[in-house]
Design an enzyme around this catalytic site. Sequence first.
Site, PDB file in Angstrom:
ATOM      1  N   LYS A  73       0.802  -1.228   0.000  1.00 59.50           N
ATOM      2  CA  LYS A  73       0.000   0.000   0.000  1.00 59.50           C
ATOM      3  C   LYS A  73       0.838   1.283   0.000  1.00 59.50           C
ATOM      4  O   LYS A  73       0.423   2.301  -0.538  1.00 59.50           O
ATOM      5  CB  LYS A  73      -0.941   0.008   1.208  1.00 59.50           C
ATOM      6  CG  LYS A  73      -1.999  -1.088   1.180  1.00 59.50           C
ATOM      7  CD  LYS A  73      -2.995  -0.877   0.062  1.00 59.50           C
ATOM      8  CE  LYS A  73      -4.157  -1.866   0.127  1.00 59.50           C
ATOM      9  NZ  LYS A  73      -5.052  -1.725  -1.040  1.00 59.50           N
TER      10      LYS A  73
ATOM     11  N   SER B 259       1.488  -9.791  -1.202  1.00 57.56           N
ATOM     12  CA  SER B 259       1.187  -8.359  -1.105  1.00 57.56           C
ATOM     13  C   SER B 259       1.397  -7.780   0.287  1.00 57.56           C
ATOM     14  O   SER B 259       1.625  -6.588   0.433  1.00 57.56           O
ATOM     15  CB  SER B 259      -0.243  -8.107  -1.555  1.00 57.56           C
ATOM     16  OG  SER B 259      -1.137  -8.884  -0.786  1.00 57.56           O
TER      17      SER B 259
ATOM     18  N   GLU C 169      -9.894   5.707   3.267  1.00 52.79           N
ATOM     19  CA  GLU C 169     -10.635   4.597   3.848  1.00 52.79           C
ATOM     20  C   GLU C 169      -9.634   3.488   4.132  1.00 52.79           C
ATOM     21  O   GLU C 169      -8.539   3.489   3.598  1.00 52.79           O
ATOM     22  CB  GLU C 169     -11.678   4.093   2.852  1.00 52.79           C
ATOM     23  CG  GLU C 169     -11.150   3.100   1.809  1.00 52.79           C
ATOM     24  CD  GLU C 169     -10.162   3.696   0.814  1.00 52.79           C
ATOM     25  OE1 GLU C 169     -10.117   4.937   0.687  1.00 52.79           O
ATOM     26  OE2 GLU C 169      -9.419   2.926   0.167  1.00 52.79           O
TER      27      GLU C 169
END
Lengths: 302, 407
Positions: free
Chosen positions: B101, B389, B123
């Site tokens: 991220k 990830s 969010e």
Amino acid sequence: MNSSAKSKTEIQNALQQNRLCRRLRDMRRQGLKGLAPYLTAGDGGLETTLAVLRELDAAGVAAVELGIPFSDPIADGPVLQAASERALQAGTTLAGTLEMLREFRQGSRGAAGSDLPVALMSYTNPLLRRGWWNTCQEVAQAGGDALIVADLPVEESGEMREAALSAGLCPVHFVAPTTSEERIRQAGAISCGFLYVVGRVGVTGARTQFDASTQDFLAFVRQCTEAPLAVGFGVAAAKDVSEATRHADLAIVGTALTARMHKAASENQDFLSASVHAAGSFVRDLLRGLAVAAVPEPDQNS
Amino acid sequence: MDEIRVRPAEPPSHGVMETNPRFGEFGGVFAPETLMAPLVELERAWIEFQQDKGFRQEIHRLLRAYAGRPTALSPAARLSERLGCEIWLKREDLLHTGAHKLNNTLGQCLMAKRMGKKRILAETGAGQHGVATATACALLGLECRIYMGAKDAQRQRPNLLRMRLLGAQVEVVRHGQRTLKDAINEAMRAWVGDPQNSHYVLGSALGPHPFPRIVAGFQEVIGREARRQMMDWGGGLPNKVVACVGGGSNAIGVFRGFLDDEDVELIGVEAGGHGIPSDKHAARFQGGWPGVLHGCYTWLLQDEDGQIRPTHSISAGLDYPAVGPEHAELQANGRARYEWADDREALKAFAMMAELEGILPALESSHAVAWVIREAEAMQGQKILINLSGRGDKDMDTVAGLMEMDS
């Protein structure tokens, strides 16, 4: 998809018969302004919605916006989100709402039919589900007059516009305080029925006062376009209606009305009558704001 | 289901936008009018960013000196031996804050700062995007507000605490399904309320244009690096690239590195929850059809009336009813295919990775591993690149709870 789009003249003819267009033309001719309450269809059940529609009609509103509930209403504040949730829990659908609208038009159980202009308001997904073409045909057949889609800007509205016009419905577009002048002019130029003026940035019901910046923005939009204007966001009292209709043709009241109806409904055994009574008395109070607005102002020649 | 489609925006007109808002027929700008100007402004900033060498150097420097790029490419020797295929792991779990991220949040926050925005809104589902946003804001001196569903705040509590430590204001969203979808609703509402001063850092490759292109643009560093690493010391291109798909930002990031390599199969793995027949899942391509949610036209889990359906996944990051529009197009044109793995398979994969490789993968990433484990027999001898990830420390409570239940 149906590709036999109607010609411009045919569209104009179709909209000649449109109740909302006719009402707005008559109001302009007579120099009148109006109130257009917003209701979430099925909040309290569709029986309540039908009874409230009749009460609003009797009270003398100019038009009604009927919200088709959606599970994820990103442009709405807590009050209208909750109304949407209640309506969905009560099993409200587009089809059911149109059935109710048909009953409102035709009259039932001793109540006469009505010609009050009704605009359906929602988000793209619940309307797109059956395809724009089918949805518009069904809305028109049930007696709807316009479609207002909160997450459908002009750029994405091509197919909805075509389908709505072919069905004799007004595709309503928005302008907001963040909208550029050029874009306001473009929206005004293609607007049918009215242009929906979002009076300030923010979700619905975030502030309950009609402030000076909204008035300035309305005056600016008024300069940009001849189109009838309906202003929403921040109308909660008769004085707001007076303010809103200085430049706009219609004042929209949604959150304040919904909150009052819900409060009355939750405090009374007979929630249907309580909702109807709360809606009627509040709207009659708001309509007094129009009487004030009707006092001729020096700069108004309409 | 019957075919109801929105026609693509008529090329070459992009309306108010300068670049194409669509991926094939998917994507678009389904946003309230109030957000159109901020979206146009954001698109312009994105175009300028791509042309500005100094800006690109700055993000490159941050990614190397702060975030820890390039991330490792690890051969998974024992897992490979067990499964009979050659498995490589792209280690986004090693990126600062523990997931991919940060690639996106550093980029977007840098852009926001340059655009003169004072406040960052975001969010979060699993909390990884929230932590990455709060981290970028702390680093760049920006005010930060994060929206998180109450259900997610509970199951990803360590991340809630991390965000607060990083100086972010965390708003717990207590309505709707109380997961990622509702957090996005609330963040969008906040942006509608203050579009001039705020920038909304969307965490996945979804939402209205230009978000899907921006997020994929900042994430494609994963695929570029992975491809180079495979060529340099992985013995050449893999047969398959596998990634989990929630909104799909890690998947689009790694896929973009291999789009032109036609022989490389791209496989996205959605959350199968309790299984597809149970209807309690988040596998949009299995149980959904196209519609519009959160600004774009894409595959959605919805009911007959166009209401968004509740989703279920053991992993908060995959527990979302829509898939990014670029994935919808990759599925439509056949370049990628989308499979699923259920909760139980993901947990098994989590345990196997811990035992055989000494890695605790995020439950999201465990879905990609789980699909490879399930299909291994049909892929004997193949070279498979899995995008890992994120790391699974945040999932310890969930996993511990389920392990106790099983014992």
